[in-house]
Design an enzyme around this catalytic site. Structure first.
Site, PDB file in Angstrom:
ATOM      1  N   ARG A  50      -8.992   8.699  -6.973  1.00 25.56           N
ATOM      2  CA  ARG A  50      -8.562   8.367  -5.604  1.00 25.56           C
ATOM      3  C   ARG A  50      -9.686   8.650  -4.616  1.00 25.56           C
ATOM      4  O   ARG A  50      -9.901   7.921  -3.653  1.00 25.56           O
ATOM      5  CB  ARG A  50      -7.287   9.144  -5.216  1.00 25.56           C
ATOM      6  CG  ARG A  50      -6.959   8.983  -3.731  1.00 25.56           C
ATOM      7  CD  ARG A  50      -5.546   9.353  -3.324  1.00 25.56           C
ATOM      8  NE  ARG A  50      -4.997  10.501  -3.990  1.00 25.56           N
ATOM      9  CZ  ARG A  50      -5.339  11.780  -3.745  1.00 25.56           C
ATOM     10  NH1 ARG A  50      -6.240  12.071  -2.830  1.00 25.56           N
ATOM     11  NH2 ARG A  50      -4.768  12.759  -4.412  1.00 25.56           N
ATOM     12  N   TYR A 102      -4.062 -12.097  13.152  1.00 27.65           N
ATOM     13  CA  TYR A 102      -3.293 -12.243  11.907  1.00 27.65           C
ATOM     14  C   TYR A 102      -1.936 -11.546  12.072  1.00 27.65           C
ATOM     15  O   TYR A 102      -1.871 -10.426  12.593  1.00 27.65           O
ATOM     16  CB  TYR A 102      -4.099 -11.638  10.742  1.00 27.65           C
ATOM     17  CG  TYR A 102      -3.282 -11.463   9.496  1.00 27.65           C
ATOM     18  CD1 TYR A 102      -2.729 -12.558   8.863  1.00 27.65           C
ATOM     19  CD2 TYR A 102      -3.023 -10.198   8.981  1.00 27.65           C
ATOM     20  CE1 TYR A 102      -1.936 -12.409   7.731  1.00 27.65           C
ATOM     21  CE2 TYR A 102      -2.253 -10.032   7.848  1.00 27.65           C
ATOM     22  CZ  TYR A 102      -1.705 -11.150   7.233  1.00 27.65           C
ATOM     23  OH  TYR A 102      -0.920 -10.988   6.132  1.00 27.65           O
ATOM     24  N   ASP A 174     -12.621  -8.360  12.237  1.00 30.59           N
ATOM     25  CA  ASP A 174     -12.043  -8.798  10.969  1.00 30.59           C
ATOM     26  C   ASP A 174     -12.818 -10.048  10.544  1.00 30.59           C
ATOM     27  O   ASP A 174     -12.727 -11.096  11.175  1.00 30.59           O
ATOM     28  CB  ASP A 174     -10.548  -9.101  11.167  1.00 30.59           C
ATOM     29  CG  ASP A 174      -9.850  -9.457   9.859  1.00 30.59           C
ATOM     30  OD1 ASP A 174     -10.501 -10.045   8.986  1.00 30.59           O
ATOM     31  OD2 ASP A 174      -8.644  -9.164   9.730  1.00 30.59           O
ATOM     32  N   LYS A 199      -9.260 -12.603   0.006  1.00 30.16           N
ATOM     33  CA  LYS A 199      -9.591 -13.989   0.332  1.00 30.16           C
ATOM     34  C   LYS A 199     -10.953 -14.366  -0.267  1.00 30.16           C
ATOM     35  O   LYS A 199     -11.113 -14.320  -1.454  1.00 30.16           O
ATOM     36  CB  LYS A 199      -9.539 -14.159   1.857  1.00 30.16           C
ATOM     37  CG  LYS A 199      -8.261 -13.584   2.504  1.00 30.16           C
ATOM     38  CD  LYS A 199      -7.024 -14.280   2.005  1.00 30.16           C
ATOM     39  CE  LYS A 199      -5.697 -13.806   2.570  1.00 30.16           C
ATOM     40  NZ  LYS A 199      -5.509 -12.487   3.059  1.00 30.16           N
TER      41      LYS A 199
END
Ligand code: PLP
Length: 386
Positions: A50, A102, A174, A199
């Protein structure tokens, strides 16, 4: 002075030759959740996945190098990356965000601010009056998306840097729609770059993941510590797949863009199409800004049909190659009807205000043969005529 490799080469070569144990050319996938200590009180480079993992670190270093940042944190999704950036905020801090951001970003910022974790003001970042008005109050974060979704509006990063300076904010961009292959926001003044690597960066529609790249090492260290504390870091297997996708990013982006341009040419010569939204068009209002701050116009486009929603529906149902699906940026071409799919959360009023009509169709041009995609669009346009 030694010559520095280009971002394209950095992406292809990330981690190549790094395996000292076997000399593997390609870096191995390390799935182990934990790592032995050399002795009591003697941790090695890694202790728990982690916190840090060799496979994830190769991807993070590649992303930081391609974006021109000091470091990158790889997260479990694009929304996890956005959640991570929100850790820069304290109660009372103001976030200035785009009104047409978004939907997931809009929902997260709205809901967290409703709980009093910070304040948010949504503005039209292409409107000079709105930018001037926003200069009146101190802010902690200025959130930017460019190009915007689904209308491909271009936001001037230089103007946003100047706004961020005057309100004392960190500039966050972004960069999901273009990727570092076509836009490097840090070179235009961004402090943080956010990605849904789901994406273009992964590019094969088989991983949900994200990243935050920081210009400064100090801010990167702070965010990396929060990602560990909150458990936002990405999985090694997703990082391996994303790294594999990243190696072909530049090649894919060239084909995405070539296909988008060919489709745009077809659409602009069709009488049924009333508007085409693509920053590569000289008449697009953001064309000159896009030329200045981007190194390409990308693979996303949208357009409006004269016959309203029924025509959009006929177009979408007639497509054979394009898949009717949300998301974008994969090798496969996708078509989306924002009014009934991605932008439902805005409601009819919100969509009207954002300029998203019922006849709007968004396309994510994949990397299939240009001729096949154009033929599919021509066939669907004929069907849209009714
Ligand atoms: N940012 C943009 C511009 C997006 O399009 C998306 C997802 O569609 C996100 C962030 C969120 O990313 P994810 O779906 O990987 O959580």
């Amino acid at each position: 002075m030694a010559r520095k490799n280009t971002e394209e080469t950095a992406g292809v070569r990330a981690g190549v030759h790094s395996d000292e144990q076997y000399g593997a050319v390609m870096p191995p996938l390390v799935l182990s959740t934990n790592y032995t200590f050399a002795g009591v009180g003697e941790p090695r480079q890694y202790d728990y996945t982690r916190t840090a993992n060799p496979t994830r670190d190769i991807l993070a270093a590649a992303l930081a190098s391609m974006e021109g940042g000091a470091g990158a944190t790889v997260t479990a999704s694009g929304m996890a990356a956005i959640t991570l950036v929100c850790q820069c905020l304290n109660p009372g801090d103001l976030v200035i965000a785009p009104a047409d951001c978004y939907g997931g970003t809009f929902r997260l910022l709205s809901r967290l601010s409703a709980r009093g974790l910070f304040r948010v003001r949504f503005i039209d970042q292409a409107d000079r009056a709105a930018i001037k008005a926003a200069r009146s109050e101190k802010a902690r974060l200025l959130w930017v998306e460019t190009p915007t979704n689904p209308l491909l509006r271009i936001i001037d990063l230089q103007a946003m840097r100047s706004l961020a300076d005057s309100v004392g904010a960190l500039l966050v961009v972004d960069n999901t729609f273009l990727s570092p292959a076509l836009q490097r926001p840090i070179a235009h003044g961004a402090d943080l770059v956010v990605h849904s690597t789901t994406k273009y960066i992964n590019g094969h529609s088989d991983v949900v993941a994200g990243a935050v790249v920081a210009r400064e090492a100090g801010l990167h260290a702070e965010l990396a510590a929060w990602a560990n504390a909150l458990g936002l870091t990405g999985s090694p297997f997703d990082s391996f797949l994303t790294m594999r996708g990243l190696r072909t990013l530049f090649v894919r982006m060239r084909q995405h863009e070539a296909n988008a341009r060919a489709i745009v040419d077809t659409l602009t010569s069709c009488a049924e199409v009333t508007r085409v939204h693509y920053p590569g068009l000289a008449r697009h209002p953001g064309h000159e800004i896009a030329r200045r701050q981007q190194s390409g116009f990308g693979g996303m486009l949208s357009f409006e049909l004269a016959g309203g929603e029924p025509a959009a529906r006929r177009f979408l149902e007639a497509l054979e190659l394009f898949s009717l699906a949300e998301s974008l940026g994969g090798v496969e071409s996708l078509a989306c009807h924002p009014a009934t799919m991605t932008h439902v959360p805005l409601g009819p009023e919100g969509r009207r205000a954002a300029g998203i009509g019922d006849s709007l169709v968004r396309l994510s041009a994949g990397i299939e043969s240009t001729d096949d995609l154009v033929a599919d669009v021509v066939r669907a346009l004929a069907a849209a005529r009714g």
